[in-house]
Motif scaffolding. Sequence first.
Motif, PDB file in Angstrom:
ATOM      1  N   SER A  89      24.167  29.946  78.634  1.00  0.00           N
ATOM      2  CA  SER A  89      25.312  30.837  78.405  1.00  0.00           C
ATOM      3  C   SER A  89      26.283  30.809  79.588  1.00  0.00           C
ATOM      4  CB  SER A  89      24.808  32.266  78.180  1.00  0.00           C
ATOM      5  OG  SER A  89      25.862  33.184  78.312  1.00  0.00           O
ATOM      6  N   ARG A  90      27.534  30.443  79.310  1.00  0.00           N
ATOM      7  CA  ARG A  90      28.525  30.402  80.396  1.00  0.00           C
ATOM      8  C   ARG A  90      28.777  31.780  81.025  1.00  0.00           C
ATOM      9  NH1 ARG A  90      34.766  28.121  80.058  1.00  0.00           N
ATOM     10  NH2 ARG A  90      35.435  29.061  81.988  1.00  0.00           N
ATOM     11  N   PRO A  91      28.977  32.848  80.223  1.00  0.00           N
ATOM     12  CA  PRO A  91      29.181  34.157  80.858  1.00  0.00           C
ATOM     13  C   PRO A  91      27.983  34.573  81.727  1.00  0.00           C
ATOM     14  CG  PRO A  91      29.875  34.249  78.574  1.00  0.00           C
ATOM     15  CD  PRO A  91      29.195  32.927  78.765  1.00  0.00           C
ATOM     16  N   ARG A  93      26.028  32.439  83.380  1.00  0.00           N
ATOM     17  CA  ARG A  93      26.134  31.628  84.610  1.00  0.00           C
ATOM     18  C   ARG A  93      27.201  32.210  85.538  1.00  0.00           C
ATOM     19  NH1 ARG A  93      26.225  27.415  80.828  1.00  0.00           N
ATOM     20  NH2 ARG A  93      28.441  26.971  81.160  1.00  0.00           N
ATOM     21  N   SER A 213      26.988  36.352  75.671  1.00  0.00           N
ATOM     22  CA  SER A 213      27.890  35.256  75.278  1.00  0.00           C
ATOM     23  C   SER A 213      29.024  35.748  74.384  1.00  0.00           C
ATOM     24  CB  SER A 213      27.107  34.159  74.564  1.00  0.00           C
ATOM     25  OG  SER A 213      26.212  33.543  75.462  1.00  0.00           O
TER      26      SER A 213
END
Lengths: 225, 306
Positions: A89-91, A93, A213
């Motif tokens: 998940s980018r958010p 990270r 996310s």
Amino acid sequence: MIDVPTALALLQYGDSAYPAGGFAFSWGIEGLIADGLLDGRQDLDDFVWEQLSSRWNSMDRPLMARAYRAGDITALAAVDRTIEGATPSRPMREGSRRAGRALLGVSARNGGALSLSYRAVLADDTCGGHLPVAQAVVYRDAGLELPSAELVSGWTMVNGLVSAAVRLGSVGHLEAQRCLETARSGLAELLAEPVAADAEPWSFTPLIDIAVSRVRCRATRLFTT
Amino acid sequence: MEDARPQLDLVFARRLDRTILERRIFRWPFVLTRTFALERTPPCLLSVFLQTSSGAVHGEDDLRQRLHIRGGAAAYVTTQGASPVHRATPGQTSKESVGIRIEDDGHLEYVPEPRILFPGAALDQTIEVDCAPGGFALAADVFTIHDPAGEGRRFRSLRATTILRRGGDAPLLVDRVDIRGLGRGRTAAFAAFGSVYVLAPDGAAALMADVAAMLPGIPGLYGATSELPGDGTGFSVRLAGYDLRSVRTAVALTWSLSRQSRFGCKPSARGKDDAWSTKSDEDQLGGGSAVDDALARGGADARASS
């Protein structure tokens, strides 16, 4: 047995008023409430336990321990890359990096030697500075042994989740204290079992991952994650 | 001495306007009958329906598959039906590994049917995808739980590791779960979980946005998309469903949108049951497939919220 100076250090680093910006992160609590999946104390108890047992204890804790034992800056950066590559998940990270860099910044400004060195490295590294690595660096600078570092890492996570739920009105202040008591015994249970140095990190917090996310789907929000 | 060769070893290669199986090696329990060129667009895409003679994963199984997609080849690989994972005796773990390599300009849609974890099942599964920067990969992984006796008995363990590489040595992603149950509370109320991973040489951001817009249209599903680590050429879709059907519909939708994004045309009917197929859904949903239905609802939701 933890001695008095260590206990006082734990109180300082585990305090929600420690100025590392922990109040900006709900780690999915805000999204779960918004999506109707967290309503009241029982749900909060369950999600805190899930985050503790199926993410913190299985991923954050062993990677923080790996970073704590790292012999040099290169080894620290390798742990950072592992965390980056283990977080789909980018958010999540981005949240981990923001929280980690903020913690590192406070310690560096207070003169932590390792914090200063690692912060300098991160000036040219956009993927590093994840929270477990930053905690290892900062707690080493603070002179905490690894078991104490693990304790304060776990507790700050619990405190952050419960505090977010209070600010979002999901539980009241007294209920929050009961949540913290429940989480305290869960954390103690986990800490009683050491984690192997070569443990492969894993996580299974599907609803929390999805809630974090979905952060960009929400028109308004209070928290970064 | 144990035979470490994969029981299924397929190499897909391009010959003129077709994809063929350049290598086609399989042995028990895998069964491979004929392959199919089902699509008008793209005509080069080869569809492969994998079967196992056992029809399930058993405690003593150690199943290994290798798929290699050469440049210019395009393949859709799926399984015949959902695979039960049966009880493993204490101390024993069923193992399954899938190694996938995609060369530049290769295209693979790997969409196996879900795993069904029966009481006492213990599964150690690895999917490793190495996709060259100019290649396209879509890989799905879904599991659900089932106790035939209806007594709520749990599987023993699930260790599932997905490793994605974009060429090079360092993995882009190592996504691992290692669980003994589904936890408690709200999470345990969900019956199926899945992930889809997409690596695309271009257009990943637009495709991800399309998938994200359609997920809210699927009843009983909680899902989200997110960019993978790295250079922005990949994304994952995380899915939790109150029933298996919702997760399968989301996988089919992601697959369908990916095909449309790559080749400008949705996949044709597979002939398989429910959410995967456009045919049988017409009866259930009154004229449209579950995917089409979700697309319509998601599109309407997206328009309403914009």
